[in-house]
Design an enzyme around this catalytic site. Structure first.
Site, PDB file in Angstrom:
ATOM      1  N   ASP A 208       0.832  -1.197   0.000  1.00 30.01           N
ATOM      2  CA  ASP A 208       0.000   0.000   0.000  1.00 30.01           C
ATOM      3  C   ASP A 208       0.872   1.255   0.000  1.00 30.01           C
ATOM      4  O   ASP A 208       1.933   1.295   0.626  1.00 30.01           O
ATOM      5  CB  ASP A 208      -0.892  -0.020   1.252  1.00 30.01           C
ATOM      6  CG  ASP A 208      -1.844   1.148   1.327  1.00 30.01           C
ATOM      7  OD1 ASP A 208      -2.821   1.165   0.563  1.00 30.01           O
ATOM      8  OD2 ASP A 208      -1.599   2.061   2.152  1.00 30.01           O
ATOM      9  N   GLU A 245       1.296  -0.359  -4.902  1.00 33.53           N
ATOM     10  CA  GLU A 245       0.339   0.692  -5.244  1.00 33.53           C
ATOM     11  C   GLU A 245       1.100   1.978  -5.569  1.00 33.53           C
ATOM     12  O   GLU A 245       1.633   2.640  -4.679  1.00 33.53           O
ATOM     13  CB  GLU A 245      -0.626   0.950  -4.088  1.00 33.53           C
ATOM     14  CG  GLU A 245      -1.689   1.971  -4.465  1.00 33.53           C
ATOM     15  CD  GLU A 245      -2.410   2.572  -3.268  1.00 33.53           C
ATOM     16  OE1 GLU A 245      -3.527   3.088  -3.463  1.00 33.53           O
ATOM     17  OE2 GLU A 245      -1.859   2.541  -2.147  1.00 33.53           O
TER      18      GLU A 245
END
Length: 494
Positions: A208, A245
């Site tokens: 993330d 990401e």
């Protein structure tokens, strides 16, 4: 000379390790990941055994596994605010997680964990309590459950200029306390956390907010990780699959090209482009050059998706389950076209950005329930259980390692193409019927359309297409058909 040779060897080892981090370690011909967003570990284990394994899914992306802050109303995003690295969340505890990983691996479904290396929780007034009972004082950057102190974080600042590298990588993303990944202590705790998950049998990680961390720091962390656990069926020296990401619309100071050599990168341009096309804002004929021809990353470096848990909640081009016909058409194209590392979404219903996953009166996540056709009924959307989507997972397996050929279009938004001599897809996104003799590239015979039905006991429950000795078949997709797609493959031949 010795120093030079040593340097060359180290560079080659690093390059080999980096290349290995692009390998998702799928079983056989499987090649689609599903994101079971906010599912409990026990439910994922059962889903692997009862549905995902038998249907040929390759892996599951699971929600963050480590202890998170408890927020009022239990919005989904509380999972993205760590308190410690203890493996206790609303999805279950460490024992349940380990059991899930083992059971999924045993049926050929790999597990990829969404991990939070960039930050801890956001501000909280006073003492915050986590899902494992740990206490923290976010305002003082004190997280005893790790432990972290203020010395382990970057100085607090806001991101006001997204073209300022310092702000993007050292200030606080939406107020989340920003860890200093150059710190030896922080690195050691992150590596310890990831290595523990590897020990439990996971195949890799979705990282993330990767663009908010310096690529050099991530490179150090990734290269320091243990090899995958051979007790879970991984070969010796296998490296964890990494997909990161990195939101890059093409004008970012921190770009995807800084990360794509470290592992795969989430290709957000794919999501936006496919949404625009199937919403009718772009003719489907232009999809012939889909992929690198659209400026996307090389296929093996791109994690591709129609929507994800973040952008499905945003207004704009991105499609989600609320536009089911267009969504299924886009997903069929996604899984049929030979580009990218494919992930499909499995959502829960939401009315606003912060909607919590389905839960009971005690705010415990509830298990999905299914109707007689296998669809979810109690607040879970379960797009992966829609026939039109799981059938295309089977299509993608059947045509793996074949090339696209015989592209056809009507000059607008009716298209078709072959995948070698193993599969054929036709799509109609016009307001008039597609009725056409088309080259399917398939051996002569009768094939079931896996979108409208399936092959059961030697006959088709939906449409069928007869292919002649020259590979041609008659395709009909009405403008008002329930689905705007027709898909044939060799494993659905009568």
């Amino acid at each position: 000379m010795f120093k030079f040779a040593t340097a060359v060897i180290l560079c080659l080892v690093a390059a080999s390790s980096t290349l290995a981090q692009h390998n998702p370690h799928w079983w056989g011909n499987r090649n689609t990941i599903v994101h079971l967003f906010e599912w409990k570990w026990s439910d994922i284990a059962a889903e692997c055994e009862n549905f995902l394994g038998p249907r040929g899914f390759a892996g599951v992306q699971v929600s963050p596994v480590n202890e998170n802050i408890v927020s009022a109303g239990r919005p989904w995003w509380e999972r993205y605010q760590p308190i410690s690295y203890k493996l206790t969340t609303r999805s279950g505890n460490e024992k349940e997680f380990a059991d899930m990983v083992r059971r999924c691996n045993e049926v050929g479904v790999r597990i990829y964990v969404d991990v939070l290396l960039n930050h801890m929780s956001g501000d909280f007034d006073g003492i915050a309590v986590g899902t494992a009972g740990s206490e923290a004082e976010p305002s003082k950057k004190s997280y005893p459950g790790v432990p972290y102190s203020a010395l382990d974080f970057h100085p607090s600042c806001e991101i006001t200029d997204w073209n300022d590298r310092f702000q993007v990588q050292q200030c606080e993303l939406v107020g989340l306390k920003d860890l200093d990944q150059s710190s030896e202590w922080v690195r050691s705790k992150l590596i310890e956390f990831l290595d523990h998950l590897i020990e439990l049998g996971v195949a890799g990680f979705r990282v993330d907010a990767a663009k908010h961390m310096a690529a050099d720091d991530l490179s150090f962390i990734y290269s320091s990780l243990s090899d995958l656990n051979i007790e879970h069926g991984f070969p010796h020296n296998a490296r964890p699959f990494i997909f990161q990401e990195v939101i890059d619309h093409g004008h970012e100071t921190v770009s995807r090209e800084e990360y794509n050599q470290l592992g795969a990168v989430t290709e957000f341009r794919f999501s936006e482009g496919i949404g625009n096309a199937f919403r009718g804002n772009n003719a489907l004929k232009w999809l012939q050059s889909w992929g690198t021809g659209w400026g996307f990353l090389p296929s093996g470096q791109a994690l591709t998706f129609v929507d994800n848990h973040d952008n499905q909640r945003d207004m704009g081009a991105v499609l989600n389950y609320k536009s089911p016909k267009q969504y299924k058409m886009a997903t069929a194209f996604h899984l049929a076209y030979p580009y990218g590392i494919s992930r499909v979404m499995s959502s829960f219903a939401f009315d606003d950005h912060d909607t919590a996953p389905p839960q009971d009166e005690q705010e415990k996540i509830i298990s999905p329930e299914f109707d007689e056709e296998g669809a979810c009924v109690n607040g879970w959307i379960c797009e992966h259980r829609w026939r039109q989507i799981y059938a295309m997972v089977g299509f993608k397996n059947a045509v793996r390692d074949t090339e696209l050929s015989n592209w056809w279009d009507n000059g607008d938004s009716q298209i078709s193409f072959c995948r070698g001599n193993k599969g054929f897809l036709a799509v109609n996104n016009n307001l008039y019927d597609l009725s056409q003799e088309l080259q399917t590239c398939l051996p002569a015979g009768v094939y079931c359309d896996v979108i409208s039905g399936s092959l059961v006991d030697g006959s088709c429950t939906g449409k069928s297409v007869t292919v002649d000795d020259n590979g041609y078949g008659y395709a009909h997709i009405g403008s008002d058909d329930f689905d705007g797609v027709l898909a044939l493959h060799v494993d659905a031949k009568v």
